[in-house]
Write a protein that holds these residues in place. Structure first.
Motif, mmCIF file in Angstrom:
data_model
loop_
_atom_site.group_PDB
_atom_site.id
_atom_site.type_symbol
_atom_site.label_atom_id
_atom_site.label_comp_id
_atom_site.label_asym_id
_atom_site.label_seq_id
_atom_site.Cartn_x
_atom_site.Cartn_y
_atom_site.Cartn_z
ATOM 1 N N VAL A 15 40.182 17.231 11.272
ATOM 2 C CA VAL A 15 38.817 18.177 11.527
ATOM 3 C C VAL A 15 38.884 19.019 10.457
ATOM 4 N N PRO A 16 38.656 18.462 9.391
ATOM 5 C CA PRO A 16 38.476 19.787 8.135
ATOM 6 C C PRO A 16 37.240 20.471 8.289
ATOM 7 N N PRO A 17 37.208 21.838 7.694
ATOM 8 C CA PRO A 17 36.002 22.712 7.952
ATOM 9 C C PRO A 17 35.002 21.952 6.995
ATOM 10 N N MET A 18 33.693 22.549 7.462
ATOM 11 C CA MET A 18 32.527 22.394 6.808
ATOM 12 C C MET A 18 31.888 23.557 6.370
ATOM 13 N N GLY A 19 31.262 23.583 5.191
ATOM 14 C CA GLY A 19 31.010 24.887 4.567
ATOM 15 C C GLY A 19 29.215 24.814 4.499
ATOM 16 N N LEU A 20 28.870 26.095 4.553
ATOM 17 C CA LEU A 20 27.326 26.231 4.447
ATOM 18 C C LEU A 20 26.966 27.445 3.456
ATOM 19 N N ILE A 21 26.184 26.981 2.465
ATOM 20 C CA ILE A 21 25.538 28.214 1.737
ATOM 21 C C ILE A 21 24.211 28.336 2.315
ATOM 22 N N VAL A 22 23.775 29.482 2.610
ATOM 23 C CA VAL A 22 22.476 30.018 3.074
ATOM 24 C C VAL A 22 21.998 31.055 2.345
ATOM 25 N N LEU A 23 20.548 30.987 2.222
ATOM 26 C CA LEU A 23 20.105 31.928 1.500
ATOM 27 C C LEU A 23 19.897 33.377 2.195
ATOM 28 N N GLN A 24 19.995 34.349 1.301
ATOM 29 C CA GLN A 24 19.878 35.708 1.784
ATOM 30 C C GLN A 24 18.708 35.825 2.777
ATOM 31 N N LYS A 76 39.424 29.370 1.412
ATOM 32 C CA LYS A 76 40.450 28.521 0.444
ATOM 33 C C LYS A 76 41.563 28.034 1.128
ATOM 34 N N ALA A 77 42.017 28.073 2.106
ATOM 35 C CA ALA A 77 43.228 27.879 2.803
ATOM 36 C C ALA A 77 43.468 26.303 3.172
ATOM 37 N N ARG A 78 42.049 25.679 3.270
ATOM 38 C CA ARG A 78 42.065 24.260 3.243
ATOM 39 C C ARG A 78 40.731 23.590 2.491
ATOM 40 N N PRO A 79 40.853 22.352 2.113
ATOM 41 C CA PRO A 79 39.784 21.791 1.294
ATOM 42 C C PRO A 79 38.722 21.500 2.533
ATOM 43 N N PHE A 80 37.525 21.432 2.079
ATOM 44 C CA PHE A 80 36.448 21.173 2.809
ATOM 45 C C PHE A 80 35.992 19.607 2.610
ATOM 46 N N ARG A 81 35.771 18.924 3.814
ATOM 47 C CA ARG A 81 35.004 17.698 3.617
ATOM 48 C C ARG A 81 33.689 17.787 3.059
#
Length: 236
Positions: A15-24, A76-81
């Motif tokens: 269950v790796p983390p997912m990342g999300l870049i959201v506009l300001q 940065k503790a774990r790589p993202f899928r």
């Protein structure tokens, strides 16, 4: 001070983390993602990228320089899928490959997607090659988006826009306006479905109604992005 003993829990690699870049300026995407991934085991970490209050070709292109810095703020503790970049129109201006390269400069992730790439993947999943496109954008942004879809083999012969540049207005376009506009465009027999573009539009609660009224698939930037992130995550 007493130093107390402790143990560390092991992370589950399944269950790796997912990342999300959201506009300001985006007031919608985070909430929609919480709805879509409610109950999911994978944590979703969010970072923000500076964005202009008005959408133009120039303001969208300028975001390219900030993508790496925004991605660098993800844990940065774990790589993202998978990491999602949450801007449809900027992805059409910058290009999906360039977006991915900028994210992966500072963030260890196997996959990078965005609403444009996600919409293309979802359309392919549904066997759709001709979409009615509903956009809030001004003309110069609309044409770039349509060209980006065309380059991926998706025609947008039916097209309509609210012609709004200000993000604080885009997010407040009413549900009734979205429903009426999407139905008006989607009833054309030449299209197989409808795409409502822009992560800041409040489309989540109207997709099913429009789809039922038209009898055609209806997708939006946020719905497509969430779906594609889930697909990429499960493929790992």
């Amino acid at each position: 001070m007493t130093h107390l003993p402790y143990r560390l829990d092991a992370d589950d690699p399944a269950v790796p983390p997912m990342g999300l870049i959201v506009l300001q300026t985006d007031e919608t995407l985070e909430g929609d993602m919480r709805h879509y991934f409610a109950g999911a085991a994978n944590p979703i970490y969010v970072t923000r990228i500076a964005s202009a209050p008005e959408v133009s070709q120039g303001s969208l292109a300028a975001m390219k320089g900030g993508i790496s810095a925004a991605a660098d703020l993800l844990p940065k503790a774990r790589p993202f899928r998978v990491v999602g970049y949450g801007c449809t129109s900027a992805s059409s201006v910058i290009g999906s490959q360039a977006v991915a390269e900028q994210v992966q400069k500072t963030c260890k992730t196997a996959e990078v997607t965005n609403p444009l790439r996600a919409a293309v993947a979802y359309a392919a999943h549904k066997g759709i090659s001709r979409l009615a496109l509903l956009s809030p954008y001004v003309a110069e942004v609309n044409e770039t988006l349509r060209s980006a879809f065309a380059a991926e083999g998706i025609e947008t012969p039916v097209f309509g826009s609210f012609g709004v540049a200000e993000e604080e207005k885009v997010v407040r376009i009413s549900a009734r306006s979205l429903i009426d506009a999407a139905i008006n465009l989607g009833r054309d027999d030449s299209v197989q479905g409808v795409f409502m573009s822009c992560t800041n539009l409040r489309t989540w609660g109207v997709i099913d109604e429009v789809s039922q009224m038209l009898g055609k698939p209806v997708l939006s930037s946020n719905q497509a992005l969430a779906w594609h992130m889930a697909q990429l995550n499960s493929a790992g």
